[in-house]
Motif scaffolding. Structure first.
Motif, PDB file in Angstrom:
ATOM      1  N   ARG A   1       0.963  -1.424  -0.094  1.00 25.85           N
ATOM      2  CA  ARG A   1       0.073   0.159   0.125  1.00 25.85           C
ATOM      3  C   ARG A   1       0.813   1.104   0.056  1.00 25.85           C
ATOM      4  N   ALA A   2       1.971   1.207   0.587  1.00 25.16           N
ATOM      5  CA  ALA A   2       2.806   2.402   0.805  1.00 25.16           C
ATOM      6  C   ALA A   2       3.345   2.620  -0.479  1.00 25.16           C
ATOM      7  N   ASP A   3       4.009   1.572  -1.005  1.00 25.07           N
ATOM      8  CA  ASP A   3       4.452   1.468  -2.667  1.00 25.07           C
ATOM      9  C   ASP A   3       3.500   2.380  -3.415  1.00 25.07           C
ATOM     10  N   LEU A   4       2.318   1.801  -3.286  1.00 23.91           N
ATOM     11  CA  LEU A   4       1.259   2.260  -4.468  1.00 23.91           C
ATOM     12  C   LEU A   4       0.898   3.556  -4.085  1.00 23.91           C
ATOM     13  N   ARG A   5       0.667   4.125  -2.817  1.00 21.06           N
ATOM     14  CA  ARG A   5       0.678   5.295  -2.427  1.00 21.06           C
ATOM     15  C   ARG A   5       1.699   6.417  -2.998  1.00 21.06           C
ATOM     16  N   GLN A   6       2.870   5.865  -2.875  1.00 19.41           N
ATOM     17  CA  GLN A   6       4.040   6.608  -3.380  1.00 19.41           C
ATOM     18  C   GLN A   6       3.960   7.009  -4.944  1.00 19.41           C
ATOM     19  N   GLN A   7       3.859   5.806  -5.567  1.00 15.71           N
ATOM     20  CA  GLN A   7       3.526   5.855  -7.122  1.00 15.71           C
ATOM     21  C   GLN A   7       2.476   6.701  -7.605  1.00 15.71           C
ATOM     22  N   VAL A   8       1.318   6.779  -6.747  1.00 16.66           N
ATOM     23  CA  VAL A   8       0.232   7.640  -7.054  1.00 16.66           C
ATOM     24  C   VAL A   8       0.653   9.058  -6.912  1.00 16.66           C
ATOM     25  N   ARG A   9       1.171   9.304  -5.857  1.00 21.64           N
ATOM     26  CA  ARG A   9       1.467  10.689  -5.548  1.00 21.64           C
ATOM     27  C   ARG A   9       2.553  11.220  -6.448  1.00 21.64           C
ATOM     28  N   ALA A  10       3.489  10.453  -6.889  1.00 23.09           N
ATOM     29  CA  ALA A  10       4.795  10.769  -7.931  1.00 23.09           C
ATOM     30  C   ALA A  10       3.750  10.928  -9.391  1.00 23.09           C
ATOM     31  N   CYS A  11       2.688  10.414  -9.636  1.00 25.31           N
ATOM     32  CA  CYS A  11       1.988  10.660 -10.762  1.00 25.31           C
ATOM     33  C   CYS A  11       1.156  11.687 -10.718  1.00 25.31           C
ATOM     34  N   PHE A  12       0.674  12.216  -9.528  1.00 24.44           N
ATOM     35  CA  PHE A  12      -0.189  13.482  -9.235  1.00 24.44           C
ATOM     36  C   PHE A  12       1.080  14.612  -9.365  1.00 24.44           C
ATOM     37  N   ASP A  13       2.194  14.405  -8.908  1.00 23.51           N
ATOM     38  CA  ASP A  13       2.948  15.433  -9.184  1.00 23.51           C
ATOM     39  C   ASP A  13       3.529  15.474 -10.315  1.00 23.51           C
ATOM     40  N   GLU A  14       3.600  14.619 -11.238  1.00 25.66           N
ATOM     41  CA  GLU A  14       3.930  14.658 -12.629  1.00 25.66           C
ATOM     42  C   GLU A  14       3.033  15.291 -13.527  1.00 25.66           C
TER      43      GLU A  14
END
Length: 263
Positions: free
Chosen positions: A179-192
């Motif tokens: 879940r932490a990995d997914l959240r980090q990737q989703v956050r990075a996507c939003f940032d991009e």
């Protein structure tokens, strides 16, 4: 026979009341809350559930205490209770600030928390959802910290989650890591997406608050200082921004995420 039924009902009623007492006791011990006694806290929580305001006991207890804390901070119950309310609110925000920015300098952290308290003080009469008081307070803190951290991420206050979800997130290390990995990737996507479309910040924020932070529209409206209808429009446009992003499309494919979020 009638007496037996009465006894059974009495046992059931006592068991239910004890369940409420156990829930509110855990809540009070976890956060050091003192504005309500255990019995009064349990009674109000039971009444809230009976009225159908919140069905989950943990969420109901948080909702009830938020209303109590809001009234205390407004000064509805006198100066002594107001002081205690702000002491508890300060302690809550201070602890939460470490989840937002762990390595913030002590003086900057203290200044940020005090600035948040001042903003809350000035807006107290404008908060129309006392049950969401801590959620809005947390978002006010993030707003103060935003210049110190430019990422879009929104931290979900742990105490606002369902107790079962809290147990699930901390009970299985492997699942927690995923879940932490997914959240980090989703956050990075939003940032991009935000980097590509800097004017879409509010749109993406509206999406994040709804689907990632899991806040209701009234709370989002209060935080963003926009009507609920405007929040709906922003969220719809933010979803369109995400769906058009190759980064999000790849992430959704890899993790099996749903691109058809309702707007």
């Amino acid at each position: 026979m009638t007496e037996g039924v009465f006894d059974d009902e009495g046992v059931i009623e006592n068991d239910a009341r004890e369940r409420y007492r156990q829930i509110v006791t855990r809540v009070m011990q976890r956060f050091g809350w003192q504005l309500l006694s255990v019995d009064e806290f349990a009674r109000r929580t039971e009444a809230s559930v009976a009225r159908g305001e919140v069905t989950d006991l943990w969420r109901a207890a948080i909702n009830v205490y938020c209303q109590c804390l809001y009234g205390a901070c407004r000064g509805d119950e006198g100066r002594e209770r107001q002081d205690l309310g702000f002491i508890e609110l300060h302690r809550y925000l201070y602890g939460l600030s470490f989840r937002e920015i762990a390595d913030l300098a002590p003086d900057a952290r203290a200044e940020a928390v005090n600035e948040t308290l001042l903003r809350i003080w000035k807006k107290l009469d404008n908060y129309h959802s006392p049950g969401a008081f801590l959620a809005v307070a947390a978002l006010e803190l993030r707003n103060v910290l935003r210049p110190l951290w430019t990422r879009l991420a929104v931290a979900v206050p742990l105490e606002l989650l369902d107790e079962r979800q809290v147990v699930a997130e901390h009970g299985d290390p492997e699942q927690s890591a995923l879940r932490a990995d997914l959240r980090q990737q989703v956050r990075a996507c939003f940032d991009e997406v935000l980097r590509q479309q800097p004017r879409a910040r509010h749109q993406l924020e509206a999406v994040w608050l709804k689907f990632i932070a899991d806040l209701d529209d009234e709370t989002i409206s209060a935080y963003m200082a926009r009507p609920v209808a405007s929040v709906h429009v922003l969220r719809s446009r933010g979803l369109n921004q995400l769906r058009a992003s190759p980064v999000w499309q790849q992430l959704a494919h890899d993790w099996g995420l749903d691109l058809k979020w309702a707007s």
